[in-house]
Design an enzyme around this catalytic site. Structure first.
Site, mmCIF file in Angstrom:
data_model
loop_
_atom_site.group_PDB
_atom_site.id
_atom_site.type_symbol
_atom_site.label_atom_id
_atom_site.label_comp_id
_atom_site.label_asym_id
_atom_site.label_seq_id
_atom_site.Cartn_x
_atom_site.Cartn_y
_atom_site.Cartn_z
ATOM 1 N N HIS A 95 3.047 3.317 -8.783
ATOM 2 C CA HIS A 95 2.895 1.887 -9.074
ATOM 3 C C HIS A 95 4.144 1.343 -9.778
ATOM 4 C CE1 HIS A 95 -1.069 2.128 -7.573
ATOM 5 N NE2 HIS A 95 -1.572 2.818 -8.579
ATOM 6 N N ASP A 127 0.835 -1.208 0.000
ATOM 7 C CA ASP A 127 0.000 0.000 0.000
ATOM 8 C C ASP A 127 0.871 1.260 0.000
ATOM 9 O OD1 ASP A 127 -2.301 1.462 0.040
ATOM 10 O OD2 ASP A 127 -2.698 1.186 2.179
ATOM 11 N N LEU A 165 11.893 -19.885 -4.155
ATOM 12 C CA LEU A 165 10.767 -19.104 -3.643
ATOM 13 C C LEU A 165 9.612 -19.066 -4.641
ATOM 14 C CD1 LEU A 165 10.733 -15.804 -1.768
ATOM 15 C CD2 LEU A 165 9.712 -15.770 -4.017
HETATM 16 C C1 FPP Z 1 -1.961 0.160 -3.437
HETATM 17 O O1 FPP Z 1 -1.455 1.463 -3.311
HETATM 18 C C2 FPP Z 1 -1.293 -0.507 -4.563
HETATM 19 C C3 FPP Z 1 -1.929 -1.086 -5.633
HETATM 20 C C4 FPP Z 1 -3.385 -1.142 -5.775
HETATM 21 C C5 FPP Z 1 -1.155 -1.668 -6.740
HETATM 22 C C6 FPP Z 1 0.037 -2.448 -6.309
HETATM 23 C C7 FPP Z 1 0.838 -2.858 -7.460
HETATM 24 C C8 FPP Z 1 2.193 -2.892 -7.471
HETATM 25 C C9 FPP Z 1 3.029 -2.549 -6.311
HETATM 26 C C10 FPP Z 1 2.916 -3.368 -8.668
HETATM 27 C C11 FPP Z 1 2.817 -4.849 -8.720
HETATM 28 C C12 FPP Z 1 3.552 -5.401 -9.837
HETATM 29 C C13 FPP Z 1 3.037 -6.213 -10.759
HETATM 30 C C14 FPP Z 1 3.953 -6.853 -11.712
HETATM 31 C C15 FPP Z 1 1.579 -6.498 -10.896
HETATM 32 P P1 FPP Z 1 -2.432 2.697 -3.515
HETATM 33 O O2 FPP Z 1 -2.486 3.034 -4.958
HETATM 34 O O3 FPP Z 1 -3.768 2.375 -2.900
HETATM 35 O O4 FPP Z 1 -1.712 3.831 -2.717
HETATM 36 P P2 FPP Z 1 -2.424 5.000 -1.902
HETATM 37 O O5 FPP Z 1 -3.164 4.337 -0.775
HETATM 38 O O6 FPP Z 1 -1.278 5.826 -1.446
HETATM 39 O O7 FPP Z 1 -3.322 5.714 -2.851
#
Ligand code: FPP
Length: 251
Positions: free
Chosen positions: A44, A27, A138
């Site tokens: 992201h 997050d 893993l």
């Molecule tokens: C939540 O942060 C994050 C997500 C919904 C997306 C997570 C995805 C990645 C870390 C990349 C993963 C990689 C692959 C290859 C799929 P948020 O956007 O809710 O953050 P905020 O709470 O600060 O708005």
């Protein structure tokens, strides 16, 4: 092997018990980007880079399964542009990072309802699974279009159907049967439930992530945003985990 060498020891040189299965709610990408006056999608992208680093660190430490919450069943309500960007990340991840992970014996798997994913996303994930399926290191387990309640609903539907088809009697349904029908049923039996669930960026809830599997997990919350989470932060989480005393309902 990976370039750095992690000793399973903390600063006091004590040997640490490494959790076999770690699950992470990644997050804080959006807030991380906003703080840097960048669009959310850059968060992201940075999150994907952090995932690669943390996977390497976890693999070196001897973690067996790393389950990461990459997209929830609720995330479709985000702006179309952001959803599109996240859905393209597995494609980018496949080209940029899977060869290195494959060379390091990492196996890639997925959990979630993949029927709704765009074709290119599915192809990238299936290719990653196929390419790495004989690896014995893993397991990097992507939760994509995953929701815990959706998972349990699907399992109930399939169990009822199999009972109607006389594959077993309703009286034979037990916790093991239910666990087999969950998405995590494809993981090795003893590794299905996370020992440790980590959530970054300050919120202290599970948000529909592995509700069945996390019944006895240790929970670790940190204010660090996911793109800033790294090997050091992972080690900190494992040190806290080592101070906990897991009793599984016993004394
Ligand atoms: C939540 O942060 C994050 C997500 C919904 C997306 C997570 C995805 C990645 C870390 C990349 C993963 C990689 C692959 C290859 C799929 P948020 O956007 O809710 O953050 P905020 O709470 O600060 O708005």
């Amino acid at each position: 092997m990976f370039t750095f060498n992690f000793r399973k020891r903390n600063n006091n040189d004590l040997v640490l018990e490494i959790p076999k299965h770690i699950a992470i709610i990644m997050d804080g990408n959006g807030r991380w980007a906003k703080k840097r006056l960048q669009p959310r999608i850059m968060g992201h992208k940075a999150g994907m880079d952090a995932l690669q680093d943390v996977t390497k660190a976890a693999s070196d430490m001897g973690v067996k399964v790393l389950t990461v919450y990459a997209f929830s069943t609720e995330n479709w309500t985000r702006p179309e542009k952001e959803v599109k960007f996240i859905m393209n990340l597995p494609v980018e991840f496949y080209d940029k990072y899977v060869p290195d992970l494959h060379a390091n014996n990492v196996r890639i798997q997925m959990i979630g309802d993949h029927s709704r994913l765009p074709e290119a996303t599915k192809t990238a994930l299936y290719n990653a699974e196929r390419k790495t399926r004989n690896n014995t290191g893993l397991i990097l387990n992507f939760a994509l279009n995953y929701g815990g309640r959706d998972e349990i609903t699907n399992a109930v539907r399939a169990i009822v159907q199999d009972a109607l088809d006389a594959k077993f009697n309703p009286g034979d349904i037990n916790e093991k049967v239910i666990a087999d029908y969950l998405y995590t049923g494809r993981l090795p039996f003893k590794l299905r439930d996370p020992d440790l669930v980590i959530r970054t960026s300050g919120e202290q809830r599970l948000s529909n992530f592995l509700p069945w599997q996390s019944a006895y997990s240790e929970l670790y919350f940190t204010n660090v945003a996911w793109p800033d989470f790294d090997e050091k932060e992972l080690q900190k989480a494992i040190e806290v985990y080592n101070k906990r005393h897991r009793r599984f309902g016993g004394i």
